[in-house]
Write a protein that holds these residues in place. Sequence first.
Motif, PDB file in Angstrom:
ATOM      1  N   VAL A   1       0.868  -1.186   0.000  1.00 32.38           N
ATOM      2  CA  VAL A   1       0.000   0.000   0.000  1.00 32.38           C
ATOM      3  C   VAL A   1       0.898   1.227   0.000  1.00 32.38           C
ATOM      4  CG1 VAL A   1      -1.812   1.222   1.256  1.00 32.38           C
ATOM      5  CG2 VAL A   1      -1.728  -1.283   1.305  1.00 32.38           C
ATOM      6  N   ARG A   2       0.797   2.011  -1.033  1.00 33.04           N
ATOM      7  CA  ARG A   2       1.667   3.180  -1.219  1.00 33.04           C
ATOM      8  C   ARG A   2       0.865   4.452  -1.016  1.00 33.04           C
ATOM      9  NH1 ARG A   2       7.092   4.604  -1.542  1.00 33.04           N
ATOM     10  NH2 ARG A   2       7.431   6.245  -3.071  1.00 33.04           N
ATOM     11  N   THR A   3       1.311   5.266  -0.089  1.00 37.28           N
ATOM     12  CA  THR A   3       0.648   6.555   0.169  1.00 37.28           C
ATOM     13  C   THR A   3       1.728   7.636   0.293  1.00 37.28           C
ATOM     14  OG1 THR A   3       0.790   6.232   2.538  1.00 37.28           O
ATOM     15  CG2 THR A   3      -1.210   5.427   1.482  1.00 37.28           C
TER      16      THR A   3
ATOM     17  N   LEU B   1       2.474   7.015   5.339  1.00 38.76           N
ATOM     18  CA  LEU B   1       1.757   5.857   5.881  1.00 38.76           C
ATOM     19  C   LEU B   1       1.212   6.132   7.279  1.00 38.76           C
ATOM     20  CD1 LEU B   1       1.095   2.916   5.213  1.00 38.76           C
ATOM     21  CD2 LEU B   1       3.205   2.285   6.348  1.00 38.76           C
TER      22      LEU B   1
ATOM     23  N   THR C   1      -0.602   8.098   8.824  1.00 39.53           N
ATOM     24  CA  THR C   1      -1.788   8.943   8.979  1.00 39.53           C
ATOM     25  C   THR C   1      -2.938   8.006   9.293  1.00 39.53           C
ATOM     26  OG1 THR C   1      -2.466   8.731   6.682  1.00 39.53           O
ATOM     27  CG2 THR C   1      -0.978  10.563   7.207  1.00 39.53           C
TER      28      THR C   1
ATOM     29  N   GLU D   1      -5.788   7.782   7.979  1.00 39.69           N
ATOM     30  CA  GLU D   1      -6.421   7.237   6.774  1.00 39.69           C
ATOM     31  C   GLU D   1      -5.610   6.069   6.197  1.00 39.69           C
ATOM     32  OE1 GLU D   1      -6.782  10.061   3.654  1.00 39.69           O
ATOM     33  OE2 GLU D   1      -7.807   8.651   2.311  1.00 39.69           O
ATOM     34  N   SER D   2      -4.305   6.276   6.102  1.00 39.67           N
ATOM     35  CA  SER D   2      -3.461   5.221   5.515  1.00 39.67           C
ATOM     36  C   SER D   2      -3.469   3.974   6.381  1.00 39.67           C
ATOM     37  CB  SER D   2      -2.028   5.730   5.361  1.00 39.67           C
ATOM     38  OG  SER D   2      -2.004   6.866   4.553  1.00 39.67           O
TER      39      SER D   2
ATOM     40  N   THR E   1      -6.611   2.034   6.044  1.00 40.02           N
ATOM     41  CA  THR E   1      -6.628   1.227   4.817  1.00 40.02           C
ATOM     42  C   THR E   1      -5.881  -0.084   5.044  1.00 40.02           C
ATOM     43  OG1 THR E   1      -6.661   3.240   3.496  1.00 40.02           O
ATOM     44  CG2 THR E   1      -6.018   1.218   2.369  1.00 40.02           C
TER      45      THR E   1
ATOM     46  N   ARG F   1       6.495   5.330   3.444  1.00 39.43           N
ATOM     47  CA  ARG F   1       5.375   5.613   2.528  1.00 39.43           C
ATOM     48  C   ARG F   1       4.657   4.342   2.081  1.00 39.43           C
ATOM     49  NH1 ARG F   1       6.807   9.192  -2.395  1.00 39.43           N
ATOM     50  NH2 ARG F   1       4.579   8.836  -2.667  1.00 39.43           N
ATOM     51  N   THR F   2       5.339   3.221   2.205  1.00 38.59           N
ATOM     52  CA  THR F   2       4.740   1.976   1.704  1.00 38.59           C
ATOM     53  C   THR F   2       4.625   0.946   2.825  1.00 38.59           C
ATOM     54  OG1 THR F   2       5.866   2.401  -0.384  1.00 38.59           O
ATOM     55  CG2 THR F   2       4.924   0.203  -0.089  1.00 38.59           C
TER      56      THR F   2
ATOM     57  N   ALA G   1      -5.369   4.981  -1.800  1.00 44.73           N
ATOM     58  CA  ALA G   1      -3.969   4.546  -1.867  1.00 44.73           C
ATOM     59  C   ALA G   1      -3.688   3.781  -3.161  1.00 44.73           C
ATOM     60  CB  ALA G   1      -3.648   3.651  -0.673  1.00 44.73           C
TER      61      ALA G   1
END
Lengths: 908, 290
Positions: free
Chosen positions: A77-79, A82, A84, A86-87, A90, A162-163, A198
């Motif tokens: 999962v890339r945002t 990460l 946050t 929301e991330s 997910t 981030r991932t 994402a």
Amino acid sequence: MDQLFRFVTGRAWLMLAILTGVTGLAVDQLVDFETGRFLLEIDPSENRLLPEGDESKQFYDFVRKAFGNDETMLVAVRTDDLFTAESLSTVERLTTRLGLVDGVHHVTSIVNAIDIRGSEFGIDVEPFVREVPDDPEALEELRQRVLDNPVFAGNLVSNDARTAAIIIQFLDFSDREFINRGTDAEIQAIVDAERGGAEVFITGGPHIKVAQVQYQLADWKRAMPLILLGLGLVLAFSFRTVRGVVLPLLTIVIALVWTMGLAAWQEEPLNLVTSLVPPLMLILGLSYAVHVVSEYYDSVRENPDASSAEAAHHAVMLVAQPLILTAITTAAGFLALALSPIGAISEFGVLALIGITASTLASLFLLPTLLSLLPLPRRTSQTDTGPLARAARVLGDFNLRNRTLILWAYAGLFVAALGAASQVEVGGNSIAAFPADSNVRVHFNAVNEYLEGANPFNIVLRSDKENAFQEPENLRLLEEFQVWLEDQPEIGGTTSVADFIKLINRGFHENRPEYLAIPETRRLAAQLLFFGSSEDLLGFLDGRRQLANIRVRANVMDRTIVSDLVNRINARMQDFPEGIVGTVTGNPILKNRLAETISRGQALSMFSALAFIYAILIVFFLDWRTALRALLPNALVVVFFFGALGASGVTLNLATSIIGPMALGIAIDDTIHYFVRFTQDAKRYADERRAMGSALIAVGRPVTYTTIAICTGFFMLTTSDLTPQVQVGALGAVTLAFAWLVDVTLTPVLCSGLRVVTLWDSLTLDLGEDPANTIELFKGLSKTQCRWVALMASMRQLPAGQRLMQAGEQGRELYVIIDGTVEASVDRPEGRLVLRRQGRGDTVGVVGIFNRLRSANVDVIEDARVLRLTQKNMQRLASRYPRTAAQVFRNLGEHVAELLSDTTEKLT
Amino acid sequence: MRIPRPIAPLPATLLAFALVLSGSWASRADSEAPASVDAVPAGVVGVVGSVDEVLDCVKLNAPTESSEQLVEFSAFDRIGGKRVSRAKILGKRFESDSLRRVLLRFTKPLEVRGSAFLAIEQDTGSPDMFLYTPEIRKTKRVTGQGGGGKLFGTDFSYEDFARWQGLNQPGASERLPDAVEAGKPVWVVQTRPAAEAESSYDRVVFFVDRETCVTLKTESYERGDEPRKILTADPGQLLEEGGVWFATELLMRDLRDETHTQVVIEDVEVDRGLKDSVFSLSKLDRNRGR
């Protein structure tokens, strides 16, 4: 055989019913009529490609059993960030839902990974994220904790935060079962539903294998009609009639249905190599059907009054034996593959053998049946022989004039091909098989980039002492080794029991950073493992603590690079203290091993194919030297193939390894056609140079058309999305085109000066009606024995007026008159005295066989065909077939006695 | 036929099963006289109808106050590697709060000798757990739900251990159709752990011997129809001590991880009187049994 084919063409409706029934049974095995599902499955597993007894495979299986299934799927999962709410939500949703998928062993992500944290009050053993925090401080604290964790930083969360990786571990079931369960699609659906904003990438062995099957099926759907279309065009050009196109295509399709039906009945799934059989069978089966249809049209043209059934019968009788012989040579190539140590290639060889058999049977039984049932064609196929014949004539002349040049040219080509062949690399990169823009490849590359490695493998350290890996010195050895591993550019990260024990140690010491270290004493290490043991540790340490598993994340897939890395690791492991041995294992290592086995197996397959085909040629030509001449151009084709492989940079892999033996099996057919025709013409014209050209003109057309058809079929494979299929298509087409070139240039040159008797001659030898009762030398022999005698001899065509013997000459042979008339006479002062006229069955010049001088002249009165039998022939016959020879000598004795009696009578 | 689902709120339910299974001791909600085999099965067998009656049967087949036993765990990994640990298990129900405590003191392997583990039952929720490791020389409280792993290197998780030792595990139970287990007729009870138990299981199914009230099999389901773990008692190795039936040989199988642990119980003593101080946190560092 005559009766069999008379039955086929005479009871065509019955045959049609039988063959329809057989086809129905095959279809029933292939399709579930209730669900419409195709029952023949594809098993993309690579593990079973290696021989069962292979040491690497056995060790891998052992490691897999000891430390669990390493075939994981990875959802990345890339945002933008990460950490946050929301991330993380997910990731949490995905982790929860993916964990509920049937067949999933467990799912690990940052939200459920266990974090051992110590405090002054105790030890908190909890997931990193029990509830997704939403205040910035808690999120920042979580970020620090995760990135500070040596086991999970880089593994479950990328170092740039981030991932997130969600690792899905499955129950230990086969790839086939994984596909049948539809697990991949279910996971994909969950990812689509829960991804939010994402970017999500899916990769991992099971996912790639499912993609392989999907691509393969899609490929079939596209390539098969294209192949049929291409073949249809060649047929249309060749026959220019509807039935000339439809019937051969129908025949090869039905032969394919029989083959696949049999495979489905055996419940044998297709593997990565046998999945090539369907298109290949369409391509290879066509030439058999073409021969039958072509001969049918010839029969109709030659006997316009014959019925359809008669024409079909005549055609199949003419082509049956050569068709079976060429099928045997093609089968020999596949038989060689069946001996491969690699299961998948061996299965390919067996299935292709079945396919060749089915194609032969369909051409010999189904096609004549259909031809018998159809009315006679209003027009026979118009063949454009003009340009081809002219080209063949020009080529024949060129060959004649430039024999030396051609030989030197091919010698040069041989050396060049050999040089290029030395550059052949053995390899295989499963991800490179997919198109560069395909999801499966894009996702793999993304995961590889963001998580610094998507190609996992294991290094297992073994000690001969129990509890070795709770000894601090050995744990430190692991730690140092991991540091070295992570310094290698191909490695993104590593995990071992050393990481776990450091975390437990820190947790048991109030989370003080200085305790993120290997425990100082053996007792402490043992106690930490005793109380801190978790399910995760099962993947890294065995119960006796003698085996330690290091999981390595490589960021490379290429076999050569992986091989180089493994060599470096092995060299580094030589420094381990006595009693500790390290072994690298895992899927990338098995792939390397597979490549080595392919390399060895290829040599075995090629050698076997050459040996089989040479043996067939010896039987066929009844002479090892002639067989060698026939084999030579085809051996050159094989060298050319490897040269093309080396020059093109295509690796010798599972798919391309089948081309060599297969091409050899196919190419030899054309050589045999040419040799047979050359021999016939050489005998007919008693002029090898002339026969060189005439044979080329005669076989040039069918050989060229079948080569065009086969190359077209192979070329259609290049439309595939899968690189291995494209490689097989392109290399197959180029190799067989080269084989054609060799057959129309080098083979004729090699044939010049050759006189051969072939098995074909023996089968087609025309000794006339009832030779045992009409030829005195053959009295008391069976038809087969008559042919043996004839094969030991040589047949000659004699025009009327030619003198066969001259009185007073040294005789060395006798002649048996097969047909025609000769006259024996002696020259007397008073004139020529005719002794006798002789015809079919008579023996002439018997004294010659005893090295006596000829007592009379013998002249040909009417065109004659005679069998020339020398003393050497008789000796050969006596050594090979003593009983037959004894009967021949008895017949000779009777003949001499009669002659003596006759002469005595005349003199008195 | 499926029996209608009477929900039994249950602190005591699982406890009772586990006690009988382990041959350990049990809580008694009231101060009844020690259960005797003659008394319990004679009065219960064949007439049990509700889930409560099954639970009562199990509950009564338990030590009144305390128990001691030697336990040997033989844990087998996926490739058959064996790791043996040995401990003395002491259990006592405290009169002050009617809650139980279980103490394990390890004697084997040598490296962990002196290590101790104490579980203290709570009124609600999961028990409190404490560790003592001689090398660190500190008693640590273990919190969190992450202990779902391999306690002491065996196939028991903290939760399995607590259930086996009869510590409070809130949940709701129901009767399932009777069955036959290992050739013996059994009552079948299914329990769904309550949310506050923070259980890693969706449900746990017990198979209770109708003759001895010993639980012969426990199936723990994480999800779906395939159990994650199965704990079985060898019905041929049941022992009667002080009027209580004990299973002395058990096998815990982790079907997912393909590992198993054999448990052999020896030297069972019931209601010999254990001091409360034995179970105090301050004395965890003392390598004594009493």
